[in-house]
Design a protein around this motif. Structure first.
Motif, PDB file in Angstrom:
ATOM      1  N   THR A 104       0.834  -1.195   0.000  1.00  0.00           N
ATOM      2  CA  THR A 104       0.000   0.000   0.000  1.00  0.00           C
ATOM      3  C   THR A 104       0.875   1.255   0.000  1.00  0.00           C
ATOM      4  O   THR A 104       0.674   2.175  -0.801  1.00  0.00           O
ATOM      5  N   HIS A 105       1.837   1.245   0.893  1.00  0.00           N
ATOM      6  CA  HIS A 105       2.737   2.382   1.008  1.00  0.00           C
ATOM      7  C   HIS A 105       3.454   2.667  -0.308  1.00  0.00           C
ATOM      8  O   HIS A 105       3.502   3.806  -0.779  1.00  0.00           O
ATOM      9  N   ARG A 106       3.965   1.601  -0.917  1.00  0.00           N
ATOM     10  CA  ARG A 106       4.702   1.769  -2.175  1.00  0.00           C
ATOM     11  C   ARG A 106       3.784   2.272  -3.290  1.00  0.00           C
ATOM     12  O   ARG A 106       4.180   3.105  -4.103  1.00  0.00           O
ATOM     13  N   PHE A 107       2.567   1.749  -3.316  1.00  0.00           N
ATOM     14  CA  PHE A 107       1.620   2.184  -4.350  1.00  0.00           C
ATOM     15  C   PHE A 107       1.318   3.672  -4.193  1.00  0.00           C
ATOM     16  O   PHE A 107       1.251   4.418  -5.174  1.00  0.00           O
ATOM     17  N   VAL A 108       1.135   4.089  -2.932  1.00  0.00           N
ATOM     18  CA  VAL A 108       0.836   5.497  -2.674  1.00  0.00           C
ATOM     19  C   VAL A 108       2.004   6.363  -3.145  1.00  0.00           C
ATOM     20  O   VAL A 108       1.820   7.381  -3.808  1.00  0.00           O
ATOM     21  N   GLN A 109       3.175   5.914  -2.838  1.00  0.00           N
ATOM     22  CA  GLN A 109       4.366   6.657  -3.285  1.00  0.00           C
ATOM     23  C   GLN A 109       4.436   6.729  -4.804  1.00  0.00           C
ATOM     24  O   GLN A 109       4.741   7.761  -5.389  1.00  0.00           O
ATOM     25  N   LEU A 110       4.151   5.585  -5.411  1.00  0.00           N
ATOM     26  CA  LEU A 110       4.195   5.492  -6.866  1.00  0.00           C
ATOM     27  C   LEU A 110       3.264   6.508  -7.506  1.00  0.00           C
ATOM     28  O   LEU A 110       3.557   7.084  -8.547  1.00  0.00           O
ATOM     29  N   MET A 111       2.110   6.743  -6.831  1.00  0.00           N
ATOM     30  CA  MET A 111       1.143   7.698  -7.372  1.00  0.00           C
ATOM     31  C   MET A 111       1.321   9.074  -6.742  1.00  0.00           C
ATOM     32  O   MET A 111       0.421   9.905  -6.792  1.00  0.00           O
ATOM     33  N   LYS A 112       2.519   9.301  -6.201  1.00  0.00           N
ATOM     34  CA  LYS A 112       2.884  10.611  -5.648  1.00  0.00           C
ATOM     35  C   LYS A 112       1.951  11.080  -4.543  1.00  0.00           C
ATOM     36  O   LYS A 112       1.636  12.269  -4.436  1.00  0.00           O
ATOM     37  N   GLY A 113       1.445  10.140  -3.756  1.00  0.00           N
ATOM     38  CA  GLY A 113       0.564  10.501  -2.655  1.00  0.00           C
ATOM     39  C   GLY A 113       1.248  10.354  -1.310  1.00  0.00           C
ATOM     40  O   GLY A 113       2.464  10.167  -1.229  1.00  0.00           O
ATOM     41  N   GLN A 114       0.452  10.492  -0.251  1.00  0.00           N
ATOM     42  CA  GLN A 114       0.997  10.365   1.104  1.00  0.00           C
ATOM     43  C   GLN A 114       0.113   9.422   1.905  1.00  0.00           C
ATOM     44  O   GLN A 114      -1.092   9.328   1.665  1.00  0.00           O
ATOM     45  N   ILE A 115       0.740   8.755   2.860  1.00  0.00           N
ATOM     46  CA  ILE A 115      -0.040   7.898   3.746  1.00  0.00           C
ATOM     47  C   ILE A 115       0.440   8.135   5.172  1.00  0.00           C
ATOM     48  O   ILE A 115       1.636   8.335   5.406  1.00  0.00           O
ATOM     49  N   CYS A 116      -0.506   8.182   6.129  1.00  0.00           N
ATOM     50  CA  CYS A 116      -0.103   8.312   7.532  1.00  0.00           C
ATOM     51  C   CYS A 116      -1.105   7.566   8.425  1.00  0.00           C
ATOM     52  O   CYS A 116      -2.192   7.187   7.972  1.00  0.00           O
ATOM     53  N   VAL A 117      -0.685   7.351   9.633  1.00  0.00           N
ATOM     54  CA  VAL A 117      -1.543   6.570  10.530  1.00  0.00           C
ATOM     55  C   VAL A 117      -1.608   7.252  11.894  1.00  0.00           C
ATOM     56  O   VAL A 117      -0.631   7.836  12.364  1.00  0.00           O
ATOM     57  N   GLU A 118      -2.824   7.211  12.494  1.00  0.00           N
ATOM     58  CA  GLU A 118      -2.969   7.673  13.882  1.00  0.00           C
ATOM     59  C   GLU A 118      -3.595   6.530  14.643  1.00  0.00           C
ATOM     60  O   GLU A 118      -4.610   5.982  14.218  1.00  0.00           O
ATOM     61  N   SER A 119      -2.958   6.203  15.757  1.00  0.00           N
ATOM     62  CA  SER A 119      -3.520   5.075  16.511  1.00  0.00           C
ATOM     63  C   SER A 119      -2.935   5.007  17.912  1.00  0.00           C
ATOM     64  O   SER A 119      -1.812   5.459  18.151  1.00  0.00           O
ATOM     65  N   GLU A 120      -3.723   4.488  18.816  1.00  0.00           N
ATOM     66  CA  GLU A 120      -3.254   4.154  20.165  1.00  0.00           C
ATOM     67  C   GLU A 120      -3.668   2.717  20.398  1.00  0.00           C
ATOM     68  O   GLU A 120      -4.709   2.291  19.905  1.00  0.00           O
ATOM     69  N   PRO A 121      -2.864   1.967  21.161  1.00  0.00           N
ATOM     70  CA  PRO A 121      -3.282   0.590  21.446  1.00  0.00           C
ATOM     71  C   PRO A 121      -4.662   0.557  22.118  1.00  0.00           C
ATOM     72  O   PRO A 121      -4.915   1.321  23.043  1.00  0.00           O
ATOM     73  N   GLY A 122      -5.526  -0.265  21.578  1.00  0.00           N
ATOM     74  CA  GLY A 122      -6.864  -0.402  22.138  1.00  0.00           C
ATOM     75  C   GLY A 122      -7.834   0.671  21.710  1.00  0.00           C
ATOM     76  O   GLY A 122      -9.037   0.602  22.011  1.00  0.00           O
ATOM     77  N   GLN A 123      -7.350   1.697  21.034  1.00  0.00           N
ATOM     78  CA  GLN A 123      -8.211   2.822  20.670  1.00  0.00           C
ATOM     79  C   GLN A 123      -8.560   2.816  19.182  1.00  0.00           C
ATOM     80  O   GLN A 123      -9.065   3.798  18.672  1.00  0.00           O
ATOM     81  N   GLY A 124      -8.273   1.736  18.496  1.00  0.00           N
ATOM     82  CA  GLY A 124      -8.546   1.710  17.061  1.00  0.00           C
ATOM     83  C   GLY A 124      -7.455   2.427  16.287  1.00  0.00           C
ATOM     84  O   GLY A 124      -6.474   2.902  16.858  1.00  0.00           O
ATOM     85  N   ALA A 125      -7.601   2.453  14.958  1.00  0.00           N
ATOM     86  CA  ALA A 125      -6.574   3.082  14.111  1.00  0.00           C
ATOM     87  C   ALA A 125      -7.248   3.868  13.010  1.00  0.00           C
ATOM     88  O   ALA A 125      -8.375   3.564  12.609  1.00  0.00           O
ATOM     89  N   ALA A 126      -6.528   4.910  12.544  1.00  0.00           N
ATOM     90  CA  ALA A 126      -7.037   5.702  11.420  1.00  0.00           C
ATOM     91  C   ALA A 126      -5.929   5.859  10.395  1.00  0.00           C
ATOM     92  O   ALA A 126      -4.895   6.455  10.673  1.00  0.00           O
ATOM     93  N   PHE A 127      -6.115   5.274   9.205  1.00  0.00           N
ATOM     94  CA  PHE A 127      -5.151   5.411   8.105  1.00  0.00           C
ATOM     95  C   PHE A 127      -5.664   6.475   7.150  1.00  0.00           C
ATOM     96  O   PHE A 127      -6.821   6.431   6.731  1.00  0.00           O
ATOM     97  N   THR A 128      -4.787   7.424   6.816  1.00  0.00           N
ATOM     98  CA  THR A 128      -5.177   8.466   5.867  1.00  0.00           C
ATOM     99  C   THR A 128      -4.286   8.390   4.629  1.00  0.00           C
ATOM    100  O   THR A 128      -3.059   8.368   4.741  1.00  0.00           O
ATOM    101  N   VAL A 129      -4.937   8.318   3.480  1.00  0.00           N
ATOM    102  CA  VAL A 129      -4.190   8.284   2.215  1.00  0.00           C
ATOM    103  C   VAL A 129      -4.626   9.480   1.380  1.00  0.00           C
ATOM    104  O   VAL A 129      -5.817   9.731   1.218  1.00  0.00           O
ATOM    105  N   ARG A 130      -3.647  10.239   0.883  1.00  0.00           N
ATOM    106  CA  ARG A 130      -3.971  11.364  -0.020  1.00  0.00           C
ATOM    107  C   ARG A 130      -3.341  11.084  -1.373  1.00  0.00           C
ATOM    108  O   ARG A 130      -2.142  10.792  -1.454  1.00  0.00           O
ATOM    109  N   LEU A 131      -4.159  11.149  -2.404  1.00  0.00           N
ATOM    110  CA  LEU A 131      -3.616  10.931  -3.756  1.00  0.00           C
ATOM    111  C   LEU A 131      -3.959  12.148  -4.616  1.00  0.00           C
ATOM    112  O   LEU A 131      -5.009  12.758  -4.428  1.00  0.00           O
TER     113      LEU A 131
END
Lengths: 686, 125
Positions: free
Chosen positions: A476-503
């Motif tokens: 996923t990360h490589r694909f995002v890079q390939l399409m000149k986008g960005q990916i980041c993650v916000e998460s705490e253990p037990g609190q769920g996770a949020a992945f953000t992808v910008r293309l």
């Protein structure tokens, strides 16, 4: 001139001798002259006295015309050895009486001008005239002639003495001067010897010995000082030279070592590149080998499932579905590995198209609904109104969303997975932002570090519990890079996770790859029945299968193909068949492709033949530098090869009028190429 | 019934795909290598060709190129099948004259759709 080149010894001796001899001779001669002059005067006085006496004695005889008496008086002169002639003249000038020594014939000489009285030197003789008087009366004239015998004898004796004296004193002077000249010449000769020794032996350690304190002594001092200075400099120079030599050796060694290191590095680099290529090839082949049986497994189980359902044996359907599921899972793993290897090898291209974002989201949610339901999760979608279409590689966008959503479903139990899609503006560009949130187990800070690394799941226990290769996020990360986008993650253990992808909403690629593959795809196959006027291509490759494939392929493009299995044969055939062009492998035993290329390009008859390198060695720069026209890497892109050989064919047939036949013209129309080929007379390159 | 020529060197896949196509009602002719495929394409005049790209000796690219260069066979739609899911493969397939492209393992439903749409296109033209 000769004197100037004499040795100083001789010169000194000679100078001393000459000086002393000249002084001696001068003084002796002057003394001699003085003595002889005085002696002559004495002789004259003596002769005059005699004349007076004889005149006196003869006066009577003259007066009385007594000739015998006068002759007797004159005869007395016999005692005087030096008087040769005595004559008595009468006053009228006639001879009265005479005397000649030794009865020598009278020479007939008689003084023409009779003088009364006087002396003269005439022709080596001393002559005296004496007036003969009697009682004061002139009675005649006496003439006496002396041959100055005494004077001559004296002069001769003197001369002899002088010569002997000069010789003896000269010898003595030679002896003395040759003894004394050493005072000057010895130190100078010693100095000369020393100098010669220094210059011939280059020995600056010798010194001249000083004997006296005179100018020569000072000269020797100066010379010695100069020598010691030279010696010092020489020593300094020698030590500097030694240092320089050592330094040069060190430098040479260093250069050698560096060269070696460089070679090793280059080798290592080649090896690494080779290994990487081998790895990519291996992966591609393996994926092909793995997919083929999987194709059968999935296909047959699908077929069986249909047949089983048709025949009503429902109990087997579930099992067949499991086979299919396992097969598809295996397939997805293979795909992941292949994707990653393609990305690493830089072979992952992008296929851009415009598509409706909402449609893709809908698709993905539908696909993942079963996975969500399995863990009791619900999927919520929030699509902003501004989101419409985007331009990107739809397959990769799908895969990115699939990976994020399936992860969210996998790591969440009885929770919510939400997808938020929005169009935002950042740095004057439009972006589509996908956010996938879950209420699952979350990710710790430490786990986040390796989150996008290959084969790195949060920890080993997760792999056991949840399965998966750990490649999903990396891809996923490589694909995002390939399409000149960005990916980041916000998460705490037990609190769920949020992945953000910008293309980027409208992705643009600058590379010319697409254009190249377009043009490559337009090659005409153009098989033709006519064999006349076919151009020859020489294939040099040690691999028989490559030779076979190239021959088949190029024959289909209407070329006559000649193949060589090694470099030597290749060079021989190149001269023999004069091919349109040569394809050349690099890695061959004995004579490798670089050597062949070098030989081709340095032979004036072969240098103009275009060479296409066809090799697994990735060193295009070197190939082109050495004069290759093109560089293809194995496995060969045949379309590209076809385009290249066509270009060369046209270049050759239309070399006389190349401007009128653009290369692109050929690629588009095989028919017109044929016409051109037939119309333009075949031109040799040379 | 539309006739499909399946060029595929792997025996299992050839058997499986041909049986599934037959079940769908197509007449299927099979070839196990490029040369055979090329000659069958000319002699059998199929309505569509499924072309495996990785064939021994003469590969699928070559067969396709030959077929598309020949006036007799140029009109037959060809779907290229490849196990290498490279984008460049896809570009290449379409560039060289294939009418469509799919990857192996075959998603039969998707492949059926592609076959259908090409056959309809052909009929229309």
């Amino acid at each position: 001139m000769i004197l100037q080149n004499l040795s100083i010894k001789r010169k000194l001796t000679l100078i001393t001798m000459l000086t002393s001899s000249i002084a001696l001779i001068l003084s002796s001669v002057s003394f001699l002259i003085y003595d002889l002059v005085s002696f002559r005067n004495l002789l004259r006085q003596d002769l005059m006295t005699q004349a007076e006496i004889i005149g006196y004695n003869s006066a009577g005889a003259m007066e009385f015309k007594d000739e015998p008496a006068a002759t007797a008086t004159l005869s007395a002169l016999t005692a005087k050895e030096d008087i040769v002639t005595a004559v008595l003249y009468k006053p009228d000038g006639k001879i009265f009486a005479h005397y000649f020594r030794g009865n020598a014939a009278f020479s007939g000489f008689l003084p023409i001008h009779l003088q009364k009285k006087g002396t003269r030197f005439e022709g080596g003789y001393l002559e005296v005239f004496q007036e003969v008087t009697l009682n004061g009366e002139h009675v005649g004239t006496l003439f006496l002639q002396s041959d100055m015998r005494q004077w001559s004898l004296r002069a001769k004796r003197y001369a002899n003495i002088l010569i002997i004296f000069v010789l003896v004193s000269g010898l003595f002077a030679l002896f003395v001067s040759s003894k004394l000249q050493g005072l000057i010449s010895k130190p100078i000769l010693h100095l000369e010897d020393t100098m010669r020794m220094v210059s011939s032996n280059k020995n600056y350690a010798v010194r001249a010995v000083k004997t006296y304190g005179d100018e020569i002594g000072r000269l020797i001092d100066g010379f010695n000082t100069m020598l010691s200075e030279i010696q010092q400099r020489d020593t300094a120079l020698q030590s500097t030279n030694g240092e320089l030599k050592t330094r040069t050796q060190e430098l040479e060694e260093e250069v050698f070592q560096r060269k070696q290191a460089q070679e090793e590095l280059l080798k290592a680099k080649h090896a690494a590149e080779e290994a990487n290529r081998a790895k990519s090839t291996f992966l591609a082949n393996m994926s092909h080998e793995l997919r083929t049986p999987l194709n059968a497994i999935i296909g047959y189980s699908e077929m069986l499932e249909e047949e089983t359902r048709d025949s009503g044996k429902v109990e087997n359907v579930q099992d067949l579905r499991k086979i299919q599921g396992a097969g598809k899972h295996l397939l997805s793993l293979i795909n992941d590995v292949l994707d990653l290897s393609k990305i690493e090898a830089g072979k992952m291209g992008l296929h851009l198209e415009n598509f409706d974002v909402s449609q893709v989201i809908e698709e993905m949610v539908t696909t993942l609904q079963p996975a969500a339901a399995k863990n009791g999760n619900s999927i919520q979608v929030h699509l902003a109104d501004s989101v419409n279409t985007m331009r990107a590689d739809i397959t990769k966008v799908r895969q990115i969303l699939f990976n994020l959503l399936s992860n969210a479903c996998k790591f969440t139990d009885h929770g919510t997975v939400s997808v938020d899609v929005d169009q935002i503006k950042l740095e004057n560009r439009d972006w589509i932002q996908f956010q996938v949130r879950d209420t699952g187990i979350g990710i710790s800070a430490k786990q986040k570090e390796n989150l996008f690394q290959e084969f790195a799941q949060a920890d080993a226990s997760i792999a056991r519990k949840y399965g998966g290769t750990g490649l999903g996020l990396a891809i996923t990360h490589r694909f995002v890079q390939l399409m000149k986008g960005q990916i980041c993650v916000e998460s705490e253990p037990g609190q769920g996770a949020a992945f953000t992808v910008r293309l980027p909403a409208q992705l643009v690629i600058e590379t010319t790859e697409a254009a190249q593959s377009d043009s490559a795809s337009k090659i005409p196959a153009a098989p033709s029945e006519t064999k006349a006027g076919m151009e020859t291509i020489l294939v040099i490759d040690d691999d028989p299968s490559v030779r076979d494939l190239m021959s088949r392929f190029l024959s289909k493009l209407d070329f006559h193909v000649v193949a060589a299995a090694n470099g030597e044969e290749g060079l021989r055939l190149a001269k023999q068949v004069d091919p349109l062009l040569i394809t050349l492998d690099v890695v061959m035993p004995e004579c490798d492709g670089w050597t062949v290329l070098n030989k081709l390009k340095s032979d004036s008859k072969l240098a103009d033949i275009p060479v296409i390198m066809v090799t697994i060695v990735d060193n295009e720069a070197m190939g082109l530098d050495m004069g290759a026209s093109n560089y293809l890497i194995k496995p060969v892109d045949r379309d590209r090869l076809a385009v290249l050989v066509e270009k060369h064919r046209v270049a050759r047939t239309s070399i006389t009028d190349i401007n009128s036949v653009p290369l692109s013209y050929v690629a588009e129309s095989p028919a017109s190429r044929k016409t051109v080929g037939a119309r333009v007379p075949k031109t040799r390159r040379n | 019934m539309p006739k499909i020529l399946l060029v595929e060197d792997n025996e299992m896949n050839r058997d499986m795909l041909s049986r599934r196509l037959q079940k769908k009602g197509y007449t299927v002719v099979t070839a196990q290598d490029g040369e055979k495929g090329y000659s069958l394409a000319r002699s059998e005049a199929p309505d569509l060709i499924l072309m495996d790209i990785s064939l021994p000796a003469m590969d699928g690219w070559e067969v396709t190129r030959l077929l598309k260069a020949n006036a007799l066979t140029r009109h037959i739609p060809i779907i290229a099948l490849t196990a290498h899911a490279m984008v460049s493969d896809r570009e290449k397939a379409l560039g060289i004259g294939c009418d469509d492209y799919d990857t192996k393992p075959v998603d039969f439903a998707r492949l059926s759709e592609k076959i259908e749409s090409l056959l309809v296109e052909k009929k229309v033209s």
